[in-house]
Design a protein around this motif. Structure first.
Motif, PDB file in Angstrom:
ATOM      1  N   ALA A  73       0.817  -1.223   0.000  1.00 20.63           N
ATOM      2  CA  ALA A  73       0.000   0.000   0.000  1.00 20.63           C
ATOM      3  C   ALA A  73       0.848   1.270   0.000  1.00 20.63           C
ATOM      4  O   ALA A  73       0.504   2.252  -0.666  1.00 20.63           O
ATOM      5  N   ASP A  74       1.965   1.257   0.704  1.00 17.15           N
ATOM      6  CA  ASP A  74       2.827   2.453   0.753  1.00 17.15           C
ATOM      7  C   ASP A  74       3.374   2.788  -0.630  1.00 17.15           C
ATOM      8  O   ASP A  74       3.418   3.944  -1.044  1.00 17.15           O
ATOM      9  N   GLU A  75       3.719   1.732  -1.384  1.00 13.04           N
ATOM     10  CA  GLU A  75       4.241   1.924  -2.745  1.00 13.04           C
ATOM     11  C   GLU A  75       3.150   2.499  -3.667  1.00 13.04           C
ATOM     12  O   GLU A  75       3.425   3.354  -4.508  1.00 13.04           O
ATOM     13  N   MET A  76       1.917   2.037  -3.469  1.00 14.51           N
ATOM     14  CA  MET A  76       0.813   2.551  -4.291  1.00 14.51           C
ATOM     15  C   MET A  76       0.625   4.050  -4.073  1.00 14.51           C
ATOM     16  O   MET A  76       0.410   4.798  -5.020  1.00 14.51           O
ATOM     17  N   LEU A  77       0.732   4.469  -2.814  1.00 16.43           N
ATOM     18  CA  LEU A  77       0.573   5.899  -2.510  1.00 16.43           C
ATOM     19  C   LEU A  77       1.760   6.700  -3.038  1.00 16.43           C
ATOM     20  O   LEU A  77       1.588   7.796  -3.567  1.00 16.43           O
ATOM     21  N   ASP A  78       2.963   6.134  -2.918  1.00 17.25           N
ATOM     22  CA  ASP A  78       4.160   6.813  -3.435  1.00 17.25           C
ATOM     23  C   ASP A  78       4.079   7.000  -4.951  1.00 17.25           C
ATOM     24  O   ASP A  78       4.647   7.946  -5.502  1.00 17.25           O
ATOM     25  N   MET A  79       3.369   6.099  -5.629  1.00 12.75           N
ATOM     26  CA  MET A  79       3.246   6.171  -7.086  1.00 12.75           C
ATOM     27  C   MET A  79       2.077   7.056  -7.526  1.00 12.75           C
ATOM     28  O   MET A  79       1.763   7.146  -8.710  1.00 12.75           O
ATOM     29  N   GLY A  80       1.399   7.672  -6.549  1.00 15.34           N
ATOM     30  CA  GLY A  80       0.339   8.627  -6.887  1.00 15.34           C
ATOM     31  C   GLY A  80      -1.039   8.027  -7.099  1.00 15.34           C
ATOM     32  O   GLY A  80      -1.876   8.609  -7.790  1.00 15.34           O
ATOM     33  N   PHE A  81      -1.296   6.862  -6.498  1.00 14.83           N
ATOM     34  CA  PHE A  81      -2.587   6.198  -6.700  1.00 14.83           C
ATOM     35  C   PHE A  81      -3.644   6.564  -5.656  1.00 14.83           C
ATOM     36  O   PHE A  81      -4.707   5.933  -5.616  1.00 14.83           O
ATOM     37  N   ALA A  82      -3.361   7.546  -4.804  1.00 11.44           N
ATOM     38  CA  ALA A  82      -4.283   7.870  -3.700  1.00 11.44           C
ATOM     39  C   ALA A  82      -5.703   8.153  -4.195  1.00 11.44           C
ATOM     40  O   ALA A  82      -6.688   7.652  -3.639  1.00 11.44           O
ATOM     41  N   GLU A  83      -5.809   8.949  -5.269  1.00 12.18           N
ATOM     42  CA  GLU A  83      -7.127   9.327  -5.805  1.00 12.18           C
ATOM     43  C   GLU A  83      -7.882   8.098  -6.334  1.00 12.18           C
ATOM     44  O   GLU A  83      -9.086   7.943  -6.094  1.00 12.18           O
TER      45      GLU A  83
END
Length: 207
Positions: free
Chosen positions: A153-163
């Motif tokens: 999950a941390d990698e997903m957020l770092d890659m800009g997938f939050a939205e």
């Protein structure tokens, strides 16, 4: 703990044996019983600790093969990880007739993936952006999903997938099981957990 001691279906026991696994890793031993009991989970665990089986076994056990609709969504940050998870889940469900795994990710043909989804599958492994593409094009129905897993999950957020993650959560039924796996737990992960996990069981696996 040995896999032979795990209370699960014969199909899982046979699959695990075929995959050559005998003893559970720490993350598997701590996660599988909790997820099988239906609890939400937030786990901090390094890569390579056996997370896919840790969430894959409970996910597979709760699938209804008679329903040819997506019931579980596994999100991964990269195409490579998504493919790896899909392969392992396919192996885990080898003795579950009628249970199908589909994998969708960016950089590949949308129409081909849409056809695969239309054929019917219960477990969808996806990168967040591509899952939302299919959702917007009405090639996936998320209204029957009872389980969602966020891996790395941390990698997903770092890659800009939050939205995209927020949009996916908004599209899912409120009544569902959510599991979040991450190598680190920065504040933005805590925020996701706070907003989308209910009474989560915390698991911490040291490096």
């Amino acid at each position: 703990m040995l896999y032979s001691e795990l209370h699960c279906s014969e199909a899982i026991h046979k699959a695990v044996e075929q995959m050559g696994f005998a003893e559970m890793t720490e993350i598997q031993e701590k996660t599988i019983p909790v997820m099988l009991a239906g609890r939400d989970v937030i786990a901090k665990a390094p890569t390579g600790t056996g997370k896919t089986c840790a969430f894959g076994i409970p996910v597979a056990e709760q699938i209804d093969p008679a329903q040819k609709v997506p019931q579980a969504v596994i999100l991964a940050p990269t195409r490579e990880l998504a493919q790896q998870i899909a392969e392992e889940l396919t192996a885990l469900t080898a003795f579950m007739p009628g249970v199908a795994v589909a994998c969708v990710y960016g950089g590949a043909n949308m129409e081909k993936q849409a056809r695969r989804l239309a054929e019917g599958c219960q477990i969808v492994v996806a990168t967040p952006g591509r899952l939302m593409d299919h959702y917007k094009h009405h090639s996936i129905d998320l209204s029957h999903v009872t389980q969602i897993v966020l891996d790395e999950a941390d990698e997903m957020l770092d890659m800009g997938f939050a939205e995209d993650l927020e949009a996916i959560f908004a599209a899912l039924p409120e009544k569902r099981q959510t599991a979040l796996f991450s190598a680190t737990l920065p504040p933005k992960i805590a925020k996701i957990a706070e907003n989308h996990l209910h009474d989560a069981f915390h698991i911490l696996i040291p490096k």
